[in-house]
Design a protein around this motif. Structure first.
Motif, PDB file in Angstrom:
ATOM      1  N   TYR A  41      25.903  33.031 116.819  1.00  0.00           N
ATOM      2  CA  TYR A  41      24.487  33.649 116.227  1.00  0.00           C
ATOM      3  C   TYR A  41      24.862  33.408 115.779  1.00  0.00           C
ATOM      4  CZ  TYR A  41      23.471  36.744 120.793  1.00  0.00           C
ATOM      5  OH  TYR A  41      23.341  36.592 121.614  1.00  0.00           O
ATOM      6  N   TYR A  42      25.338  33.523 114.291  1.00  0.00           N
ATOM      7  CA  TYR A  42      25.991  33.489 113.231  1.00  0.00           C
ATOM      8  C   TYR A  42      26.398  31.088 113.252  1.00  0.00           C
ATOM      9  CZ  TYR A  42      26.963  33.617 107.905  1.00  0.00           C
ATOM     10  OH  TYR A  42      27.219  33.728 106.681  1.00  0.00           O
ATOM     11  N   SER A  43      27.043  30.457 113.766  1.00  0.00           N
ATOM     12  CA  SER A  43      27.680  29.482 113.606  1.00  0.00           C
ATOM     13  C   SER A  43      26.410  29.025 113.524  1.00  0.00           C
ATOM     14  CB  SER A  43      29.551  29.077 114.666  1.00  0.00           C
ATOM     15  OG  SER A  43      28.701  29.876 115.878  1.00  0.00           O
ATOM     16  N   ALA A  44      26.025  29.567 114.731  1.00  0.00           N
ATOM     17  CA  ALA A  44      24.607  28.326 115.752  1.00  0.00           C
ATOM     18  C   ALA A  44      23.349  28.032 114.149  1.00  0.00           C
ATOM     19  CB  ALA A  44      24.101  28.613 116.522  1.00  0.00           C
ATOM     20  N   GLN A  45      23.684  29.344 113.347  1.00  0.00           N
ATOM     21  CA  GLN A  45      22.155  28.884 112.754  1.00  0.00           C
ATOM     22  C   GLN A  45      22.973  27.982 111.199  1.00  0.00           C
ATOM     23  OE1 GLN A  45      19.494  29.506 112.847  1.00  0.00           O
ATOM     24  NE2 GLN A  45      18.305  29.908 110.548  1.00  0.00           N
TER      25      GLN A  45
ATOM     26  N   TYR B 266      29.986  24.050 111.086  1.00  0.00           N
ATOM     27  CA  TYR B 266      30.853  25.231 110.604  1.00  0.00           C
ATOM     28  C   TYR B 266      31.769  25.430 111.510  1.00  0.00           C
ATOM     29  CZ  TYR B 266      31.070  30.347 109.153  1.00  0.00           C
ATOM     30  OH  TYR B 266      31.134  31.650 108.114  1.00  0.00           O
ATOM     31  N   GLN B 267      32.947  26.284 111.137  1.00  0.00           N
ATOM     32  CA  GLN B 267      34.366  26.849 111.466  1.00  0.00           C
ATOM     33  C   GLN B 267      34.454  28.268 111.526  1.00  0.00           C
ATOM     34  OE1 GLN B 267      36.066  23.808 112.664  1.00  0.00           O
ATOM     35  NE2 GLN B 267      34.500  22.475 111.787  1.00  0.00           N
ATOM     36  N   ARG B 268      35.165  28.146 112.505  1.00  0.00           N
ATOM     37  CA  ARG B 268      35.467  30.013 113.281  1.00  0.00           C
ATOM     38  C   ARG B 268      36.573  30.336 111.694  1.00  0.00           C
ATOM     39  NH1 ARG B 268      35.657  34.461 116.992  1.00  0.00           N
ATOM     40  NH2 ARG B 268      35.920  35.892 116.014  1.00  0.00           N
ATOM     41  N   THR B 269      38.022  29.316 111.409  1.00  0.00           N
ATOM     42  CA  THR B 269      38.041  29.813 110.712  1.00  0.00           C
ATOM     43  C   THR B 269      37.300  30.306 109.395  1.00  0.00           C
ATOM     44  OG1 THR B 269      38.471  27.435 109.190  1.00  0.00           O
ATOM     45  CG2 THR B 269      39.939  28.488 110.666  1.00  0.00           C
ATOM     46  N   GLN B 270      36.170  29.694 108.597  1.00  0.00           N
ATOM     47  CA  GLN B 270      35.560  29.991 107.542  1.00  0.00           C
ATOM     48  C   GLN B 270      34.735  31.296 108.152  1.00  0.00           C
ATOM     49  OE1 GLN B 270      33.342  26.028 107.847  1.00  0.00           O
ATOM     50  NE2 GLN B 270      32.419  26.575 106.293  1.00  0.00           N
ATOM     51  N   TYR B 271      34.648  31.292 109.047  1.00  0.00           N
ATOM     52  CA  TYR B 271      33.632  32.647 109.257  1.00  0.00           C
ATOM     53  C   TYR B 271      35.070  34.210 109.296  1.00  0.00           C
ATOM     54  CZ  TYR B 271      31.492  35.980 112.991  1.00  0.00           C
ATOM     55  OH  TYR B 271      31.389  37.247 113.678  1.00  0.00           O
ATOM     56  N   ASP B 272      36.278  33.466 109.573  1.00  0.00           N
ATOM     57  CA  ASP B 272      37.449  34.442 109.606  1.00  0.00           C
ATOM     58  C   ASP B 272      38.167  34.879 108.662  1.00  0.00           C
ATOM     59  OD1 ASP B 272      37.477  34.980 112.487  1.00  0.00           O
ATOM     60  OD2 ASP B 272      38.843  33.319 112.553  1.00  0.00           O
ATOM     61  N   TYR B 273      37.257  33.886 107.892  1.00  0.00           N
ATOM     62  CA  TYR B 273      37.913  34.411 105.826  1.00  0.00           C
ATOM     63  C   TYR B 273      36.725  34.868 105.514  1.00  0.00           C
ATOM     64  CZ  TYR B 273      38.836  33.469 100.931  1.00  0.00           C
ATOM     65  OH  TYR B 273      38.510  33.764  99.523  1.00  0.00           O
TER      66      TYR B 273
END
Length: 344
Positions: A254-258, A271-278
């Motif tokens: 949801y977050y990455s799609a937006q 948007y990358q999962r690494t950005q989210y994890d950081y």
């Protein structure tokens, strides 16, 4: 004591397969149900955003807040934000004074310049006047808030000569916050005027905002404002669940799609999962996790910035209503009490 609230923009769910957008009617009804629950579980305030796009349900926060006022008893109700640059300050005060009367004194205005620009052509304004519109309209809004009868002249709207503005708020004046995204000019202006400020920390590392907090506090002091009335807050992307990894993995699509939809308009890379994890780490801007993680991170922010208010932006990407209700329950019943106990 720090206030803990929730902010929303009214994101509509978009089906990743078909591109179909959730009906605004459905989302608006869900939002009212969610605000009602916030009131019941002890959330201190709610902020509603303003957008004029197909992927958002709310173009008029004050109408949503008026509806929410009739099903709540104690929660403060404000905008997050009202795009002041393309609003009429007279009408904005009247609308929020009306919400204040309906809610028995619980309304607030959070004024900002807005991060989207759709409202400018929609309401007949020129983007080249972006900064001067905000400064002039803020001046008028504060005049109205401070006095029933207004004499005022500007260049972007007609003058007011001995005009009396009705209705008046419950205590005649409304709380007015300024939302800032990170420009020094905006921070200094808010400090000079003695207005409470909400920092939107929606990327990178929060510690990078520390100099702006210091500039604001110095401007506030330098202009002789009462430090006992000093208020400063942060607005951060947040979502809560019982299990940290499970809620993070569930919320990521949801977050990455937006973020990618917004990024497409602004030229951002995917948007990358690494950005989210950081972002979820101790150094990042996301509060997405379980109760204890969320409590620790909010307390860390309080210690770093001396916060009087924390706003959890919980609907980015429009997560499912049932999960939203669960997140609100966890926030109100567990996170908020633990934070407040730790600050006693």
């Amino acid at each position: 004591m720090m206030e803990l609230g929730i902010g929303m923009f009214g994101d509509l769910q978009i089906d990743s397969q078909t591109g179909n957008i959730q009906p605004a009617k459905q989302r608006l009804q869900e939002i009212i149900e969610e605000i009602k629950l916030m009131d019941e579980v002890g959330v201190d305030f709610f902020g509603m955003g303003e957008h004029h796009r197909a992927d958002y349900a709310v173009a008029a926060p004050e109408i949503v807040l008026a509806a929410a006022a009739t099903v709540t008893n104690r929660i403060k109700l404000g905008s997050a934000v009202s795009v002041l640059s393309s609003s009429d300050p007279v009408k904005l005060y009247q609308d929020f004074a009306t919400v204040d009367l309906i809610s028995n004194g619980r309304a607030e205005i959070m004024a900002g310049r807005g991060s989207f620009i759709e409202s400018f052509p929609l309401f007949g304004y020129d983007l080249k006047d972006y900064s001067s519109l905000f400064e002039e309209k803020l001046d008028l809004l504060l005049r109205i808030n401070n006095s029933q009868t207004v004499n005022w002249t500007g260049k972007h709207r007609a003058s007011l000569i001995n005009q009396t503005i009705y209705p008046r708020a419950v205590n005649d004046k409304l709380p007015i916050w300024i939302a800032v995204g990170g420009t020094t000019e905006s921070v200094i202006r808010a400090g000079r005027l003695g207005l409470p400020v909400m920092f939107a920390i929606i990327g990178g590392s929060p510690i990078n905002f520390k100099p702006l907090f210091e500039v604001y506090e110095q401007a506030y002091k330098d202009n002789g404002h009462d430090m006992s009335k000093y208020q400063v807050g942060v607005h951060m992307h947040s979502f809560f669940g019982e299990n940290s990894k499970e809620i993070a993995d569930w919320y990521y699509p949801y977050y990455s799609a937006q973020m990618n939809r917004i990024g497409a308009f602004r030229g951002w890379p995917p948007y990358q999962r690494t950005q989210y994890d950081y972002g979820r780490s101790n150094h990042g801007h996301l509060i997405v996790g379980d109760v204890n993680e969320s409590v620790d991170k909010i307390l860390q922010l309080h210690e770093t910035f001396g916060l009087t208010r924390f706003s959890a932006h919980t609907d980015l990407g429009s997560p499912d209503h049932s999960k939203m209700m669960k997140a609100i329950e966890l926030y109100g019943n567990q996170i908020i009490p633990k934070v407040k106990d730790a600050l006693k």
